[in-house]
Scaffold this motif. Structure first.
Motif, PDB file in Angstrom:
ATOM      1  N   GLN A 188     -19.317 -75.806  45.993  1.00 29.91           N
ATOM      2  CA  GLN A 188     -19.283 -77.268  46.061  1.00 29.91           C
ATOM      3  C   GLN A 188     -18.260 -77.794  45.066  1.00 29.91           C
ATOM      4  O   GLN A 188     -18.267 -77.432  43.891  1.00 29.91           O
ATOM      5  N   VAL A 189     -17.362 -78.658  45.540  1.00 29.85           N
ATOM      6  CA  VAL A 189     -16.311 -79.229  44.696  1.00 29.85           C
ATOM      7  C   VAL A 189     -16.631 -80.686  44.359  1.00 29.85           C
ATOM      8  O   VAL A 189     -16.560 -81.089  43.208  1.00 29.85           O
ATOM      9  N   VAL A 190     -16.985 -81.487  45.363  1.00 29.23           N
ATOM     10  CA  VAL A 190     -17.388 -82.872  45.130  1.00 29.23           C
ATOM     11  C   VAL A 190     -18.906 -82.881  44.989  1.00 29.23           C
ATOM     12  O   VAL A 190     -19.620 -82.440  45.900  1.00 29.23           O
ATOM     13  N   MET A 191     -19.392 -83.388  43.873  1.00 21.63           N
ATOM     14  CA  MET A 191     -20.821 -83.333  43.591  1.00 21.63           C
ATOM     15  C   MET A 191     -21.576 -84.503  44.235  1.00 21.63           C
ATOM     16  O   MET A 191     -22.225 -85.316  43.578  1.00 21.63           O
ATOM     17  N   HIS A 192     -21.423 -84.584  45.541  1.00 18.16           N
ATOM     18  CA  HIS A 192     -22.175 -85.495  46.404  1.00 18.16           C
ATOM     19  C   HIS A 192     -22.413 -84.690  47.668  1.00 18.16           C
ATOM     20  O   HIS A 192     -21.464 -84.153  48.251  1.00 18.16           O
ATOM     21  N   ALA A 193     -23.661 -84.562  48.096  1.00 17.18           N
ATOM     22  CA  ALA A 193     -23.987 -83.737  49.260  1.00 17.18           C
ATOM     23  C   ALA A 193     -23.114 -84.120  50.453  1.00 17.18           C
ATOM     24  O   ALA A 193     -22.835 -85.298  50.678  1.00 17.18           O
ATOM     25  N   HIS A 194     -22.672 -83.115  51.210  1.00 17.21           N
ATOM     26  CA  HIS A 194     -21.876 -83.364  52.418  1.00 17.21           C
ATOM     27  C   HIS A 194     -21.818 -82.103  53.264  1.00 17.21           C
ATOM     28  O   HIS A 194     -22.058 -81.000  52.773  1.00 17.21           O
ATOM     29  N   PHE A 195     -21.513 -82.297  54.537  1.00 16.14           N
ATOM     30  CA  PHE A 195     -21.416 -81.206  55.506  1.00 16.14           C
ATOM     31  C   PHE A 195     -20.000 -81.160  56.053  1.00 16.14           C
ATOM     32  O   PHE A 195     -19.452 -82.191  56.426  1.00 16.14           O
ATOM     33  N   HIS A 196     -19.441 -79.966  56.130  1.00 11.50           N
ATOM     34  CA  HIS A 196     -18.128 -79.761  56.736  1.00 11.50           C
ATOM     35  C   HIS A 196     -18.314 -79.404  58.204  1.00 11.50           C
ATOM     36  O   HIS A 196     -19.180 -78.579  58.537  1.00 11.50           O
ATOM     37  N   VAL A 197     -17.512 -79.976  59.067  1.00 12.92           N
ATOM     38  CA  VAL A 197     -17.466 -79.620  60.483  1.00 12.92           C
ATOM     39  C   VAL A 197     -16.028 -79.173  60.738  1.00 12.92           C
ATOM     40  O   VAL A 197     -15.099 -79.980  60.644  1.00 12.92           O
ATOM     41  N   VAL A 198     -15.870 -77.874  61.007  1.00  9.86           N
ATOM     42  CA  VAL A 198     -14.539 -77.283  61.124  1.00  9.86           C
ATOM     43  C   VAL A 198     -14.338 -76.716  62.523  1.00  9.86           C
ATOM     44  O   VAL A 198     -15.036 -75.775  62.914  1.00  9.86           O
ATOM     45  N   PRO A 199     -13.401 -77.273  63.290  1.00 10.27           N
ATOM     46  CA  PRO A 199     -13.122 -76.735  64.618  1.00 10.27           C
ATOM     47  C   PRO A 199     -12.565 -75.321  64.509  1.00 10.27           C
ATOM     48  O   PRO A 199     -11.791 -75.027  63.598  1.00 10.27           O
ATOM     49  N   ARG A 200     -12.968 -74.474  65.444  1.00  6.88           N
ATOM     50  CA  ARG A 200     -12.514 -73.077  65.434  1.00  6.88           C
ATOM     51  C   ARG A 200     -11.934 -72.707  66.789  1.00  6.88           C
ATOM     52  O   ARG A 200     -12.333 -73.232  67.830  1.00  6.88           O
ATOM     53  N   PHE A 201     -11.010 -71.780  66.733  1.00  8.09           N
ATOM     54  CA  PHE A 201     -10.310 -71.313  67.930  1.00  8.09           C
ATOM     55  C   PHE A 201     -10.327 -69.793  67.940  1.00  8.09           C
ATOM     56  O   PHE A 201     -10.149 -69.163  66.882  1.00  8.09           O
ATOM     57  N   THR A 202     -10.529 -69.213  69.103  1.00  7.08           N
ATOM     58  CA  THR A 202     -10.560 -67.767  69.231  1.00  7.08           C
ATOM     59  C   THR A 202      -9.319 -67.164  68.587  1.00  7.08           C
ATOM     60  O   THR A 202      -8.196 -67.582  68.880  1.00  7.08           O
TER      61      THR A 202
END
Length: 153
Positions: free
Chosen positions: A96-110
């Motif tokens: 964790q870098v920013v000390m405020h809870a958060h979720f990453h959504v990262v698109p992925r490709f084969t």
């Protein structure tokens, strides 16, 4: 760890710092990551002033997490991704870098080789170790229930 009132996500939520806002509800905001791993990398950020996911009250967590499927679907569709990673780090030792809870959504490709998770153990957990860890975790679950769960500010 104490909540930092000057963190960048609090400033974004308050409108003091600009962002590329995807949507906003009473409980959260979804934005494009300012330093994306890939095109479409997005963040779902609770408005509650909490450092980690563990600090969220259950009802607040439910109101934030119910938006996660919608964000994932929109990111995948917009980027034509083959899949999506959702990850969430709690405290510096977990990344964790920013000390405020958060979720990453990262698109992925084969075949993108963006990131790989370590493989599972070569052998299955044995009865003795499984029982010992299970007992320790269950004891802490009882502690959480008695303490009233988490404490959001």
């Amino acid at each position: 760890m104490a909540y930092d009132q000057e963190n960048i996500f609090k400033k974004i939520i308050e409108g003091a710092v600009p962002c590329f806002k995807i949507f906003e509800t009473d409980h959260c905001i979804a934005i494009l990551d300012a330093f994306p791993m890939v095109r479409g990398h997005s963040l779902l950020i609770p408005k509650a002033e909490v450092v980690t996911l563990m600090d969220l009250q259950p009802d607040t967590a439910a109101n934030v997490l119910k938006e996660l499927p919608r964000l994932c679907k929109a990111v995948m569709a917009a980027t034509n991704a083959d899949g999506v990673n959702v990850f969430q780090n709690n405290l510096p030792s977990a990344g964790q870098v920013v000390m405020h809870a958060h979720f990453h959504v990262v698109p992925r490709f084969t075949g993108d080789n963006l990131m790989r998770f370590p493989g599972s153990a070569k052998t299955m957990i044995d009865q003795q170790e499984g029982g010992a860890v299970l007992a320790q975790i269950q004891a802490k679950m009882d502690d959480q229930t008695q303490e009233g769960g988490t404490g959001e500010t």
